[in-house]
Design a protein around this motif. Structure first.
Motif, mmCIF file in Angstrom:
data_model
loop_
_atom_site.group_PDB
_atom_site.id
_atom_site.type_symbol
_atom_site.label_atom_id
_atom_site.label_comp_id
_atom_site.label_asym_id
_atom_site.label_seq_id
_atom_site.Cartn_x
_atom_site.Cartn_y
_atom_site.Cartn_z
ATOM 1 N N GLU A 1 0.797 -1.391 0.153
ATOM 2 C CA GLU A 1 -0.081 -0.046 -0.080
ATOM 3 C C GLU A 1 0.681 1.276 0.053
ATOM 4 O O GLU A 1 1.891 1.550 0.520
ATOM 5 C CB GLU A 1 -0.721 0.000 1.187
ATOM 6 N N VAL A 2 0.444 2.124 -0.870
ATOM 7 C CA VAL A 2 1.334 3.481 -0.956
ATOM 8 C C VAL A 2 0.525 4.754 -0.839
ATOM 9 O O VAL A 2 -0.939 4.613 -1.281
ATOM 10 C CB VAL A 2 2.199 3.688 -2.068
ATOM 11 N N ASP A 3 0.812 5.888 -0.647
ATOM 12 C CA ASP A 3 0.108 6.970 -0.718
ATOM 13 C C ASP A 3 0.048 7.382 -2.286
ATOM 14 O O ASP A 3 1.296 7.066 -3.033
ATOM 15 C CB ASP A 3 0.584 8.219 0.120
ATOM 16 N N PRO A 4 -0.934 8.373 -2.721
ATOM 17 C CA PRO A 4 -0.979 8.857 -4.050
ATOM 18 C C PRO A 4 0.145 9.606 -4.393
ATOM 19 O O PRO A 4 0.596 10.449 -3.516
ATOM 20 C CB PRO A 4 -2.350 9.734 -4.183
ATOM 21 N N VAL A 5 0.693 9.492 -5.492
ATOM 22 C CA VAL A 5 1.794 10.537 -5.959
ATOM 23 C C VAL A 5 1.067 11.929 -6.381
ATOM 24 O O VAL A 5 1.934 12.722 -5.862
ATOM 25 C CB VAL A 5 2.365 10.065 -7.244
ATOM 26 N N GLU A 6 0.005 12.150 -6.784
ATOM 27 C CA GLU A 6 -0.688 13.320 -6.736
ATOM 28 C C GLU A 6 -1.967 13.589 -5.712
ATOM 29 O O GLU A 6 -2.516 12.569 -5.207
ATOM 30 C CB GLU A 6 -1.493 13.319 -8.173
#
Length: 240
Positions: free
Chosen positions: A231-236
């Motif tokens: 799981e990752v945070d959004p780039v934008e």
């Protein structure tokens, strides 16, 4: 950078069969390692009989390419060691299974198929044709070479469609076989090479040594791009 190679061998025939021990006095792993060492690779060996079969996490962490020979003791490899090899291949380690290494636990798990074949003992001539002359594993070879006496493997070969087929073999009995096939799994490169039956001095043959050298060079990991998993945070941010 020098490629670090571990040559693994189940080392069973050499311990139990005097004619194999005479043919390969330092083991099949010793013959392969000696050839690779002469070619400038940093080589170590490991066998089934060692603790963790010689393939500890520390050894595999220091291995760029694992060359694997096995035949009659594939089922004796511990499952956790097999999974350790698979994980390292997915992380980028090269894997070069030879001969009956096609039945090894790591190769079958990486393929996801039975890897079954037809076979015949009897010492037939094998003619290996270079099916992909532009491939690096074929460097330095003519358009074909012969192994004077060997065990026959025949199609069908229950493997996934290869990324590249470098060699196709013909045998005296009329069978053919995809004898040199390439795959990518995760970040790792795999080259399965058919020749190497223990009853014959195949690993002393110049062309076979050339193929294994080329395969090690090809399978060695490259840096590539970094990868992020889970799981990752959004780039934008999505804000106006």
């Amino acid at each position: 950078m020098t490629v670090r190679v571990t040559v693994w061998n189940e080392n069973v025939h050499e311990l139990n069969e005097p004619e194999v021990a005479e043919r390969y006095p330092d083991g099949i792993h010793g013959a392969i390692a000696e050839s690779l060492d002469a070619d400038g690779f940093e080589v170590r060996t490991a066998t089934l009989q060692e603790p963790e079969h010689g393939l500890t996490e520390a050894v595999l962490a220091e291995t760029d390419v694992l060359v694997w020979w096995s035949h009659c003791a594939n089922d004796e490899v511990a499952d956790d060691v097999a999974e350790r090899v698979v994980d390292r291949v997915n992380d980028g380690m090269g894997f070069v299974p030879l001969h009956s290494g096609k039945n090894s636990k790591p190769f079958k798990r990486l393929m996801g198929t039975t890897c079954r074949i037809k076979y015949r003992h009897g010492g037939e001539t094998e003619r290996l044709w270079v099916a992909d002359p532009g491939h690096p594993i074929a460097d330095g070879l003519d358009d074909h070479f012969e192994i004077p006496s060997t065990e026959m493997y025949g199609e069908p070969f229950d493997i996934p469609e290869p990324d590249r087929t470098v060699f196709i073999s013909w045998f005296e009995g009329g069978e053919v076989f995809r004898s040199g096939v390439c795959y990518r799994r995760g970040r790792g490169r795999i080259f399965a090479f058919r020749p190497g039956h223990e009853e014959y001095p195949i690993f002393y043959q110049d062309e076979v040594q050339q193929v294994i050298e080329n395969a090690v060079e090809w399978a060695a990991p490259n840096e590539g791009a970094s990868a992020t998993w889970g799981e990752v945070d959004p780039v934008e941010s999505g804000d106006e």
